[in-house]
Design a protein around this motif. Structure first.
Motif, PDB file in Angstrom:
ATOM      1  N   THR A   1      -6.439  -3.402  -9.856  1.00  0.00           N
ATOM      2  CA  THR A   1      -7.132  -4.415  -9.055  1.00  0.00           C
ATOM      3  C   THR A   1      -6.632  -4.514  -7.627  1.00  0.00           C
ATOM      4  N   GLY A   2      -5.451  -3.967  -7.346  1.00  0.00           N
ATOM      5  CA  GLY A   2      -4.846  -4.136  -6.031  1.00  0.00           C
ATOM      6  C   GLY A   2      -4.126  -5.460  -5.880  1.00  0.00           C
ATOM      7  N   GLN A   3      -4.123  -6.301  -6.905  1.00  0.00           N
ATOM      8  CA  GLN A   3      -3.505  -7.619  -6.821  1.00  0.00           C
ATOM      9  C   GLN A   3      -1.993  -7.508  -6.731  1.00  0.00           C
ATOM     10  N   ILE A   4      -1.377  -8.366  -5.912  1.00  0.00           N
ATOM     11  CA  ILE A   4       0.070  -8.448  -5.802  1.00  0.00           C
ATOM     12  C   ILE A   4       0.555  -9.499  -6.796  1.00  0.00           C
ATOM     13  N   VAL A   5       1.491  -9.098  -7.663  1.00  0.00           N
ATOM     14  CA  VAL A   5       1.938  -9.956  -8.767  1.00  0.00           C
ATOM     15  C   VAL A   5       3.464 -10.048  -8.772  1.00  0.00           C
ATOM     16  N   PRO A   6       4.040 -11.005  -9.516  1.00  0.00           N
ATOM     17  CA  PRO A   6       5.498 -11.196  -9.506  1.00  0.00           C
ATOM     18  C   PRO A   6       6.282 -10.035 -10.117  1.00  0.00           C
ATOM     19  N   TRP A   7       7.505  -9.899  -9.610  1.00  0.00           N
ATOM     20  CA  TRP A   7       8.498  -8.988 -10.205  1.00  0.00           C
ATOM     21  C   TRP A   7       9.856  -9.668 -10.085  1.00  0.00           C
ATOM     22  N   LEU A   8      10.683  -9.277  -9.135  1.00  0.00           N
ATOM     23  CA  LEU A   8      11.933 -10.009  -8.949  1.00  0.00           C
ATOM     24  C   LEU A   8      11.665 -11.420  -8.439  1.00  0.00           C
TER      25      LEU A   8
ATOM     26  N   GLN B   1       5.327 -12.236  14.810  1.00  0.00           N
ATOM     27  CA  GLN B   1       3.873 -12.296  14.891  1.00  0.00           C
ATOM     28  C   GLN B   1       3.310 -12.194  13.474  1.00  0.00           C
ATOM     29  N   PRO B   2       2.046 -12.539  13.283  1.00  0.00           N
ATOM     30  CA  PRO B   2       1.458 -12.427  11.938  1.00  0.00           C
ATOM     31  C   PRO B   2       1.639 -11.021  11.373  1.00  0.00           C
ATOM     32  N   ASN B   3       1.859 -10.941  10.068  1.00  0.00           N
ATOM     33  CA  ASN B   3       2.116  -9.650   9.418  1.00  0.00           C
ATOM     34  C   ASN B   3       1.260  -9.573   8.157  1.00  0.00           C
ATOM     35  N   ALA B   4       0.036  -9.106   8.324  1.00  0.00           N
ATOM     36  CA  ALA B   4      -0.936  -9.121   7.229  1.00  0.00           C
ATOM     37  C   ALA B   4      -0.559  -8.211   6.076  1.00  0.00           C
ATOM     38  N   GLN B   5       0.273  -7.211   6.339  1.00  0.00           N
ATOM     39  CA  GLN B   5       0.556  -6.205   5.312  1.00  0.00           C
ATOM     40  C   GLN B   5       1.873  -6.419   4.579  1.00  0.00           C
ATOM     41  N   PHE B   6       2.671  -7.400   4.989  1.00  0.00           N
ATOM     42  CA  PHE B   6       4.030  -7.477   4.476  1.00  0.00           C
ATOM     43  C   PHE B   6       4.097  -7.739   2.972  1.00  0.00           C
ATOM     44  N   LEU B   7       3.239  -8.601   2.450  1.00  0.00           N
ATOM     45  CA  LEU B   7       3.336  -8.908   1.029  1.00  0.00           C
ATOM     46  C   LEU B   7       3.105  -7.649   0.194  1.00  0.00           C
ATOM     47  N   GLN B   8       2.120  -6.835   0.576  1.00  0.00           N
ATOM     48  CA  GLN B   8       1.917  -5.575  -0.143  1.00  0.00           C
ATOM     49  C   GLN B   8       3.120  -4.662   0.025  1.00  0.00           C
ATOM     50  N   ALA B   9       3.744  -4.683   1.187  1.00  0.00           N
ATOM     51  CA  ALA B   9       4.923  -3.852   1.408  1.00  0.00           C
ATOM     52  C   ALA B   9       6.043  -4.205   0.445  1.00  0.00           C
ATOM     53  N   THR B  10       6.151  -5.488   0.088  1.00  0.00           N
ATOM     54  CA  THR B  10       7.234  -5.896  -0.818  1.00  0.00           C
ATOM     55  C   THR B  10       7.062  -5.334  -2.224  1.00  0.00           C
ATOM     56  N   SER B  11       5.926  -4.734  -2.531  1.00  0.00           N
ATOM     57  CA  SER B  11       5.714  -4.129  -3.849  1.00  0.00           C
ATOM     58  C   SER B  11       6.125  -2.668  -3.886  1.00  0.00           C
ATOM     59  N   THR B  12       6.462  -2.084  -2.753  1.00  0.00           N
ATOM     60  CA  THR B  12       6.715  -0.648  -2.686  1.00  0.00           C
ATOM     61  C   THR B  12       8.171  -0.327  -2.979  1.00  0.00           C
TER      62      THR B  12
END
Length: 530
Positions: free
Chosen positions: A84-91, A164-175
């Protein structure tokens, strides 16, 4: 996308969720009886992998071979659902994003430890991100640009801030590149970390790394904090995973077919049919992000846009795919793969036009020589293509196609470690760098002149578009910026997209529940042997 426990703006949900069917991994694994479907603990999984990547630190390298290994050593704050591309919990058991996308607040799970016994706490996250922000802005470090620091509230609560705004950061935290490292690891010399001195909280630890031979991972028996996507909520089932570096594709498939390995990575199209049944199956995952291209050094002869545009028009992508590949590969229709959020079809800018390519070369003063290769001022139009060994078959086909328009492409095949150093030094005309990431910010990583700028692009309006997509606070604004950036790249022939690819691994039917992450790395936590 949505968070758990806390709510954050769902500004970027639409495009990612619309790609649910395309992002999913697929496999031709056989159905199981009830007994065969019950996971068994124990055993050693043997993987015939590609060439030694030369560095195992996920912060320093984005090579898929390295990340296949390090993904099992480090956990990330979040995970991305491949379907789905959804960002979900881990740590992080919960997270929120401020309305201006400049502050990201996280709450860590309690009781998580690194493999050295130290706690995974807010201080470790801060040390990890502080160290990452000091690395050269390529790979994972590019996704934390503008970082103003991590404010520790207490051991489990912290805020990550940006200028500044960072639209991609949450997805980055999954990598894997944002995998959380122990405080001691963050302080280690980078060379030591490359050699495997990386302590994470993952389901496996590094038992050994023998350069040019292989890697051995050992199970962490106390592991009990997988991502919310995992079926197995405890320790990994496998006792051990062995990656044997086998650079030759035929040798990898031979190892699988003779039961010397249970997984053969990156099976070539000509060999895939033998593993679609009869005790084997294929693990297939379309790769999101930037498609495999010809990456162009804008210094030297390729500073001329006419020559770059001739290369763009001189490649027949349909013929390339039908001749060299199979149904798991598609002709490129954009700089971005169609499985990437905010993708827009740009096929009209990628039409095969060899006559137009020749006209562009003539307009820049390059005329046909006696052997068909274009000549100017007594010099042949020769481009050196820097390639990490082994040589992919597609490269020779592209070489042949470009020769028909009068361009002599020399295939310069070198060991992977030498490839990295020469690429960094700009010692090439062409390379081929794709970025596998389920977010369009991969564009900024490659094409921004404010980053590593390996291709020596001049500052331009493209930089503005790339910044706009990274700082957008609505889905509409981000879509506009991404589309503008891609159109600019193609209109100026800043790269030559070739094909949209998939990772295709051959797998023995003895291996169960082996999957690929959203970014195509091997997910070994749920895997088991029957």
């Amino acid at each position: 996308m949505s968070a758990y426990r806390r709510r954050w703006p769902t500004l970027f949900a639409g495009p990612a969720l619309a790609l649910a069917g395309l992002l999913a991994s697929c496999s031709s694994a056989p159905s199981d009886s009830a007994d065969a479907a019950t996971p068994h603990a124990g055993g050693t999984l043997l993987i015939a992998a590609g060439a030694d990547p030369g560095c195992l630190d996920p912060q320093q390298t984005g090579q898929l071979q390295a990340l296949d290994i390090s993904r099992s050593l480090v956990d990330s704050l979040t995970a991305q659902d491949p379907g789905t591309g959804q960002i979900v919990p881990w740590l992080a058991e919960s997270f929120t994003v401020s309305a201006d996308a400049r502050k990201f607040s996280f709450v860590l799970r309690a009781g998580v430890t690194f493999s050295d016994g130290t706690p995974v706490n807010s201080q470790a996250v801060k040390a990890t991100f502080d160290a990452l922000s000091k690395l050269p802005p390529n790979g994972a470090a590019a996704y934390i640009q503008g970082y103003t620091g991590t404010a520790v509230v207490d051991d489990t609560h912290f805020d990550v801030g940006f200028a500044q705004p960072n639209a991609q950061f949450l997805q980055a935290t999954s990598t894997a590149g944002f995998g959380i490292l122990s405080i001691a690891t963050a302080a280690k010399p980078l060379a030591d970390r490359c050699r495997g001195q990386v302590v994470g909280s993952g389901p496996y630890v590094l038992r050994s790394y023998t350069p040019n031979q292989g890697v051995v991972l050992a199970q962490r028996s106390e592991y009990a904090w997988p991502s919310s996507l995992a079926t197995n909520k405890g320790a990994a089932y496998l006792d051990e995973v062995r990656f044997n570096f086998v650079s030759e594709a035929g040798a990898r498939t031979g190892a699988l077919s003779s039961d010397q390995a249970q997984v053969a990575e990156n099976v070539q199209p000509t060999d895939q049919g033998q593993f679609a049944g009869r005790g084997f199956h294929l693990l297939v995952k379309m790769a999101p992000g930037l498609v495999p291209p010809l990456s162009l050094n804008h210094r030297g002869v390729l500073a001329d846009q006419n020559i770059r545009m001739a290369l763009l028009r001189g490649v027949d992508r349909g013929a390339l795919v039908s001749t060299v590949f199979n149904e798991h590969v598609r002709p490129a229709t954009s700089v971005l793969a169609s499985t990437t959020p905010y993708y827009v079809d740009q096929s009209a800018k990628l039409v095969y036009d060899p006559d137009g390519a020749r006209q562009l070369l003539t307009a820049s003063g390059w005329t046909p020589g006696p052997d068909g290769i274009r000549v100017k001022d007594g010099q042949q139009l020769t481009l050196r293509w820097l390639i990490p060994a082994p040589l992919p078959p597609a490269n020779e086909y592209v070489q042949q196609q470009l020769r028909t328009i009068g361009v002599n492409v020399v295939l310069d095949v070198v060991p992977p470690a030498q490839y990295v150093s020469r690429q960094s030094a700009g010692d090439f005309d062409l390379t081929a760098v794709a970025v596998t990431r389920a977010d369009p910010d991969a564009l900024r990583n490659i094409f921004s002149t404010k980053g590593a700028n390996l291709w020596h692009l001049p500052p331009s309006q493209l930089d503005t578009y790339l910044e706009e997509q990274a700082t957008a606070t609505t889905a509409e604004d981000r879509q506009t910026a991404v589309t503008n950036a891609v159109a600019w790249i193609l209109d100026h022939a800043d790269t030559v997209p070739l094909y949209e690819t998939a990772i295709v691994h051959g797998v023995s039917d003895r291996v169960r529940d082996l999957r690929a992450t959203a970014s195509t790395q091997l997910d070994l936590h749920d895997a088991w042997l029957r």
